[in-house]
Design a protein around this motif. Sequence first.
Motif, short mmCIF file in Angstrom:
data_model
loop_
_atom_site.label_atom_id
_atom_site.label_comp_id
_atom_site.label_asym_id
_atom_site.label_seq_id
_atom_site.Cartn_x
_atom_site.Cartn_y
_atom_site.Cartn_z
N LEU A 23 91.70 77.43 102.56
CA LEU A 23 90.55 76.49 102.45
C LEU A 23 90.31 75.96 103.79
O LEU A 23 89.14 75.46 104.09
N LYS A 24 91.37 75.46 104.61
CA LYS A 24 91.31 74.76 105.95
C LYS A 24 90.22 75.61 106.78
O LYS A 24 89.49 75.32 107.22
N ALA A 25 90.35 77.01 106.85
CA ALA A 25 89.69 77.93 107.69
C ALA A 25 88.28 78.03 107.02
O ALA A 25 87.15 78.12 107.68
N TYR A 26 88.04 78.20 105.55
CA TYR A 26 86.81 78.18 105.04
C TYR A 26 86.03 76.85 105.34
O TYR A 26 84.91 76.90 105.67
N LEU A 27 86.67 75.63 105.35
CA LEU A 27 85.82 74.55 105.57
C LEU A 27 85.39 74.52 107.26
O LEU A 27 84.30 74.11 107.48
N LYS A 28 86.37 75.00 107.95
CA LYS A 28 85.83 75.01 109.56
C LYS A 28 84.99 75.82 109.87
O LYS A 28 83.84 75.64 110.65
N GLU B 296 82.38 77.20 107.17
CA GLU B 296 81.16 76.88 106.60
C GLU B 296 80.66 75.69 106.67
O GLU B 296 79.67 75.38 106.39
N LYS B 297 81.44 74.53 107.20
CA LYS B 297 81.09 73.35 107.42
C LYS B 297 80.55 72.52 106.39
O LYS B 297 79.55 71.69 106.52
N GLN B 298 81.27 73.06 105.02
CA GLN B 298 80.55 72.33 103.78
C GLN B 298 81.69 72.69 102.79
O GLN B 298 82.57 73.81 102.89
N LEU B 299 81.62 71.76 101.61
CA LEU B 299 82.38 72.01 100.47
C LEU B 299 81.60 71.85 99.48
O LEU B 299 81.29 71.00 98.73
N PRO B 300 81.30 73.18 98.89
CA PRO B 300 80.19 73.07 97.90
C PRO B 300 80.78 72.96 96.45
O PRO B 300 82.05 73.30 96.34
N LEU C 99 86.90 64.95 102.33
CA LEU C 99 87.48 64.21 101.35
C LEU C 99 86.32 63.47 100.23
O LEU C 99 86.08 63.62 99.23
N GLU C 100 85.10 62.87 101.12
CA GLU C 100 84.20 61.91 100.51
C GLU C 100 83.16 63.36 99.56
O GLU C 100 82.67 62.89 98.65
N GLU C 101 83.03 64.22 100.45
CA GLU C 101 82.29 65.45 99.76
C GLU C 101 82.91 65.54 98.65
O GLU C 101 82.21 66.04 97.41
N PHE C 102 84.27 66.12 98.67
CA PHE C 102 85.00 66.52 97.50
C PHE C 102 85.13 65.55 96.35
O PHE C 102 84.77 66.04 95.19
#
Length: 190
Positions: free
Chosen positions: A89-94, A96-100, A166-169
């Motif tokens: 998840l850490k690599a994904y967020l770095k 993609e720059k988003q948490l869909p 965190l806020e997006e999540f």
Amino acid sequence: MNDINKIAAKNNGKITIQDLSGFTMLGKGADGSVFQLTPVKCVKVFVNEETQKRELNALQIGQSSSVIPRLYEYGSNYIVMELVNGGNLKAYLKKEKQLPKPIVLKILFMLEELKRIGFTRLDTEVRHIFFNELEEIKVIDHKRAFTTNRSVPTKLFTGLKKLGYLEEFLSHVKEINPSLYREWKKIEIK
């Protein structure tokens, strides 16, 4: 796989890191090292046999869940399990720059699964949540599954906060499960 069986057989059921010098190391941590055996299997060699027992117990109990890697075999200081081809998840967020929302749904499903199978630690770090090539979620490193009581994913929150998500999540959680959002919103995240 026969290589692992042969190595363990000549070493009184144990495997050392030196025994795996011909395999690709995928990671190394305080508890041990992970090596790729085949395109679908890896082996984790533990520093401490007690840690191996705790993680093995969690993997055995978790085999009914799709979020737990498949268990293939084990010895006194190692576990052969499913290799999760994909990133965490850490690599994904770095990247993609988003948490869909679909990813948040999968994380919530994972947390429910940990509860369903009886884990008392309903938490994990962002680096231990993986998505395979089909974006199916898997969670690794279960040595504290039954020795830690945590019904709120504070480590997950802390990791998401450090990464700025965190806020997006929580905004997705608010939409998906308002009562869970209200419960989690009360928690102070450091």
